[in-house]
Structure formats: structure tokens, C-alpha cells
Design an enzyme around this catalytic site. Sequence first.
Site, PDB file in Angstrom:
ATOM      1  N   LYS A 150      30.776  42.856  15.072  1.00 53.37           N
ATOM      2  CA  LYS A 150      31.235  42.909  13.739  1.00 53.37           C
ATOM      3  C   LYS A 150      32.668  42.531  13.519  1.00 53.37           C
ATOM      4  O   LYS A 150      32.949  42.099  12.195  1.00 53.37           O
ATOM      5  CB  LYS A 150      31.164  44.199  13.310  1.00 53.37           C
ATOM      6  N   SER A 176      22.228  49.624  20.578  1.00 57.41           N
ATOM      7  CA  SER A 176      21.827  48.607  20.054  1.00 57.41           C
ATOM      8  C   SER A 176      21.188  47.405  21.258  1.00 57.41           C
ATOM      9  O   SER A 176      20.600  46.775  21.107  1.00 57.41           O
ATOM     10  CB  SER A 176      22.318  47.987  18.828  1.00 57.41           C
TER      11      SER A 176
END
Lengths: 93, 316
Positions: B53, B269
Site C-alpha cells: 500500500k 493475504s
Amino acid sequence: MPNTIHIPTPLRPFTDKKESVEVSGNTVGELLADLTTRHEGLKRHLYADDGKLRNFVNVYLNDEDIRYLQREKTPVKAGDSLSIVPSVAGGVR
Amino acid sequence: MPAVTQGSPRTAPSVFDLIGNTPLIRLSSFESGLRNVELWAKAEWRNPGGSVKDRPAARMILDGERSGALTRDKILLDATSGNTGIAYAMIGAARGYRVRLCVPENVTPERKRILHAFGAEIVFTDPMEGSDGAIVRAKAMYAESPDLYFYPDQYSNPGNWKSHYDTTAPEIIEQTNGRLTHFVAGLGTSGTFVGVGRRLREFSSSIRLISVQPDSPLHGLEGLKHMATAIVPAIYDPTLADEDLGVATEEAFDLTRRLARAGVFVGISSGANLAGALQVARQVSDAVIVVVFCDGGEKYLSERFWDERGSSGADQ
């Protein structure tokens, strides 16, 4: 006397959009069983194939994580409510 | 070990300049039994904020500065379940912006502490509503005081996917010498998948793009979204994927544990994305598969699953 189970937003498609469901039973496990009888579609989201609650599904009796009580065997009293809380990760709150 | 690590600068004027250029790591121990398939992980935890991110956060902040939407008097506001918030908080701290984040109350304590350490303000939202509750809150706060905030809205901002189109994808093409045949990434905001996917598609129409989602609306895959039941991000392009795979949380937990036992300490994830990559890998031969590993394992240390027994039975 019935107890209430609070349903998180992601699971409301399986409870006809209801935010909470009235259920009855003497233990946490019985309340959850009643819930999945009334709303069959919830079952595979809450339980693994072996019939155990999926390990990332967080269930709170009032404000207590049932993992720190007697899990599904935890007795419930009239007026107690259950909440199924989504894990953002594991859902420690 | 080489004396100089190519592509990884040894000095930088700021943390901002360390974002991107992450390594590609071979996952040899997961290749046994496959038919000449190479598995490579894009090691996004090597970004300074610890996750993939950093890329979109940096891009959206730079775009805001260039357009004039982000000025010193504005507070950066967005909804996040964690990693984007950490990236905003880090970059905000480095560049002198106040950061206010809408975060579901049940995010892991590690995340709250990291955000706090960077000096970000946290607005907690109802844990029953998950990350969608945070999105609704951020939108409402911005609507109420549009002059107070710079609201990049990572779910709708094209800068999110463009950051991957401009950086992540070209890096992967270079690192594989253009040999990759499959790309696998999970869907959260969908920025990584859409941005990398579009660039790879332009590079070679034969590269297969595979997206990964939780198999249930109630899941433990931090950062990933079950698109059928969630607020679908405006930047998501459902026509891009050749295949879209559902992954069970239990399988992701299992693979995350197995990765750690192989020396690769990553978040849940990454385990989910590897589950998707392995589903693909078993069906093909002579392939080069690149899978995104979004963040490291540190932020998940308080999770119970590390102590549970995996289906492999080998770990405890």
C-alpha cells in the site's frame, strides 16, 4: 424467553437483511444451531465441514468472546445476546 | 550474498524514496510436484511502510500535491483496514501532513499501535460493519467538512491502480525478463490487480491474470474483499481477470504458517494469494507464476492461527 443474535453486515444477505434474529436454546451452541435452522444459508459460513465453528468466526456472548468462556457449551440466560463479529484480521477487540 | 544489492538503493533522501523496487523471491519449496512451474513472490513487505500500500498511498498523495487538492492546512482522511492507513500515516509524518483514518474497531492491536506511533488520528467504526462501515464513515465526514480534508478515497482514486501500472508491473516484467505467464493477486481495493493486470495485458496478451477473493463474506483474510457482498470499489474492473478464485480462510492460514516455516514471514493475504497461485500451478506446465505478497507477518502476531495445527499436520 428468546435470545437475540446480532448479525454482521456481511451475513445479512442470508438473514433476509435482518440485523438480529430471535432464537432460543440453553447454550451458545444451541442458539447458533437454532439460527442456522432458521437461516440455512448461514451454515457453511459459520461451520466447517466437520461441524465445528470455523476458527476465525468470532462469537461474543454479551461482551465476552466465547473462546474465553466455555465456547459453544457456554450456558445462556434469558436476555443474553450473541454477536457474530467479522474478523478484520482475527477480530481481537 | 552480493556486496551490492542491485535495484535497492543504499542511501535515500527520505523514506518516500524507498517505496517500490521490491525483490522477486523464488518459492522453490512450493514447486515440488509441479510440472516445470516457477513460483515467484513479489516481496511487497519490503516497502518502508511494510506493505504494497505504500505505492498507491504515495501516488495519491503526490497527485494531491500536484493538483493542489492537498495543502498544508488539509487533513488527509480515508477509510482503511490497516495497510493503506499505515502508508498514509508514514508518508504524512515524513511530509508534514495530519492524517485521520476511519478504521474498524476490531483491527489488530499491532495496527492501532503502528498508526499511533506515526501520529495518525484514528476514528473507530462499528466492528459489525467491517471495512464497509469505515468507508461509509469517511464519506460522511468528508461530505460534512469538504474544506477540512484531503480525501483521496483509495477505493475510487485512479492513482491507486496507476501506481501499480507505472511501477509494480514494469518491475515484474523486468525481474522475470518478460518470461512470466501468470499473475496472481488478491482483490481488496483491487488496485494491485487492476493496475498490474492492465500493464501486463498490454505487454503480452497471452499472460493469464488471476484474481483471488475470500470464498465467503465472513472471512479472516485481512485486506481482501468478497466482491459479491461488499461495497464494490469504483476502480475494480471485473472484466480483466481470466480467472477469479475463491480461497478459504483456513487454507490461507495454513499456507501462511507453511511460508513462515519456509523462512518467508508474511501476512494472511499472502497465504491466500499463494493458495490461488498453487491452484493455478497444479493445472499448468512450463509456467512462470508471479504472486503478490502484500505485507509481512509482524502485524498478525497476535492472531490465533499461528498456534493452530495446519492441514499438513507438519506444523503446530
